[in-house]
Enzyme design. Structure first.
Site, PDB file in Angstrom:
ATOM      1  NE  ARG A 240      -2.604   0.627   3.515  1.00 23.66           N
ATOM      2  CZ  ARG A 240      -2.760   1.525   4.483  1.00 23.66           C
ATOM      3  NH1 ARG A 240      -3.443   2.624   4.250  1.00 23.66           N
ATOM      4  NH2 ARG A 240      -2.268   1.313   5.674  1.00 23.66           N
TER       5      ARG A 240
ATOM      6  CB  THR B 140     -17.402  12.995  -0.979  1.00 22.63           C
ATOM      7  OG1 THR B 140     -18.809  12.874  -0.727  1.00 22.63           O
ATOM      8  CG2 THR B 140     -17.003  12.041  -2.096  1.00 22.63           C
ATOM      9  CG  HIS B 141     -17.774   9.024   4.888  1.00 16.04           C
ATOM     10  ND1 HIS B 141     -17.021   7.882   4.658  1.00 16.04           N
ATOM     11  CD2 HIS B 141     -18.667   8.700   5.844  1.00 16.04           C
ATOM     12  CE1 HIS B 141     -17.448   6.916   5.451  1.00 16.04           C
ATOM     13  NE2 HIS B 141     -18.449   7.385   6.180  1.00 16.04           N
TER      14      HIS B 141
HETATM   15  C1  GAR Z   1     -19.621   7.692  -2.753  1.00 13.04           C
HETATM   16  O1  GAR Z   1     -20.941   7.608  -2.304  1.00 13.04           O
HETATM   17  C2  GAR Z   1     -18.663   8.064  -1.637  1.00 13.04           C
HETATM   18  O2  GAR Z   1     -19.255   8.814  -0.638  1.00 13.04           O
HETATM   19  C3  GAR Z   1     -18.270   6.712  -1.109  1.00 13.04           C
HETATM   20  O3  GAR Z   1     -18.134   5.912  -2.250  1.00 13.04           O
HETATM   21  C4  GAR Z   1     -19.085   6.343  -3.217  1.00 13.04           C
HETATM   22  C5  GAR Z   1     -18.385   6.426  -4.554  1.00 13.04           C
HETATM   23  O4  GAR Z   1     -19.299   6.614  -5.587  1.00 13.04           O
HETATM   24  N1  GAR Z   1     -17.068   6.809  -0.365  1.00 13.04           N
HETATM   25  C6  GAR Z   1     -16.843   6.158   0.783  1.00 13.04           C
HETATM   26  O5  GAR Z   1     -17.613   5.367   1.266  1.00 13.04           O
HETATM   27  C7  GAR Z   1     -15.519   6.511   1.447  1.00 13.04           C
HETATM   28  N2  GAR Z   1     -15.395   5.914   2.732  1.00 13.04           N
HETATM   29  P1  GAR Z   1     -18.814   7.092  -7.018  1.00 13.04           P
HETATM   30  O6  GAR Z   1     -17.624   6.198  -7.433  1.00 13.04           O
HETATM   31  O7  GAR Z   1     -20.000   6.858  -7.906  1.00 13.04           O
HETATM   32  O8  GAR Z   1     -18.448   8.526  -6.931  1.00 13.04           O
END
Ligand code: GAR
Length: 211
Positions: free
Chosen positions: A67, A110-111
């Site tokens: 990693r 974004t979470h």
């Molecule tokens: C998003 O909803 C983001 O918040 C989440 O993954 C998704 C990605 O969607 N992230 C996490 O859970 C981070 N811990 P996307 O690939 O369609 O943007």
């Protein structure tokens, strides 16, 4: 104003990347996506980037299983692309401390929950639903070495319905994320955020139409 150079880290679908690219195209965010980087060569997000003519860098887990080495390779690519702000948009790994230090104060994530609830992984929506909360939402926050604990920039809540599944709740949360993430980047690009301890203040906040 010179557009802020973004590096977007993705592992999956890339709907947040798409929202960011679209908002930039509409002139709502003074930024340019200089590089999209991924740990997953099969991520549909990479196709979105390619369709938009954005350069991509892939450090696949299969090729670089360590990693720290993987993240060092991504950091080097971002530096080479002269990235000023790193945006985690569905990146499914915790960044190694050396990466966070290399871009200290210049990484946002974004979470899909209302942090500090249901942080620390990619299962926030499932966990919130299983816990039985009646509201959830999304959080845009600065990334520090403590996972999902950095200063919060913006949050929006959504209701949890009795008949929600992980998919239906996540879709409602993502609709908010797709507005909130570009808005957070726009605020940073405009120099409108002040960090005071854990609190992030938005200055000259006259225009709330993007929120
Ligand atoms: C998003 O909803 C983001 O918040 C989440 O993954 C998704 C990605 O969607 N992230 C996490 O859970 C981070 N811990 P996307 O690939 O369609 O943007």
């Amino acid at each position: 104003m010179t557009p802020l150079r973004l590096g977007v880290l993705v592992s999956g679908q890339g709907t947040n990347l798409q929202a960011l690219l679209d908002a930039i195209d509409r002139g709502e965010v003074c930024a340019t996506v200089a590089l999209v980087a991924s740990n997953n060569p099969a991520a549909p997000a990479l196709e979105r980037a390619a369709r938009h003519g954005v350069p991509c860098f892939v450090a696949a887990r299969a090729d670089l299983p360590d990693r720290a080495a993987r993240h060092a390779a991504i950091a080097a690519a971002l530096q080479q692309a002269r990235v000023e702000l790193v945006v985690l948009a569905g990146f499914n790994e915790v960044l190694v401390p050396a990466f966070v230090r290399a871009f200290a104060g210049r990484i946002i994530n974004t979470h899909p929950s209302l942090l500090p609830a249901f942080g620390g992984g990619m299962h926030a929506v499932r966990d919130a639903l299983a816990y039985g909360v009646k509201v959830s939402g999304c959080t845009i926050h600065f990334v520090t070495e403590e996972v999902d604990r950095g200063p919060i920039i913006l949050q929006r809540c959504v209701e949890v319905r009795d008949d929600d599944t992980v998919e239906s709740l996540h879709a409602r949360i993502q609709a908010e994320e797709h507005r909130l993430l570009p808005h957070a980047v726009a605020l940073i690009a405009a120099g409108r955020l002040r960090i005071e301890g854990r609190r992030v203040r938005i200055v000259n906040s006259f225009d709330t139409t993007l929120a």
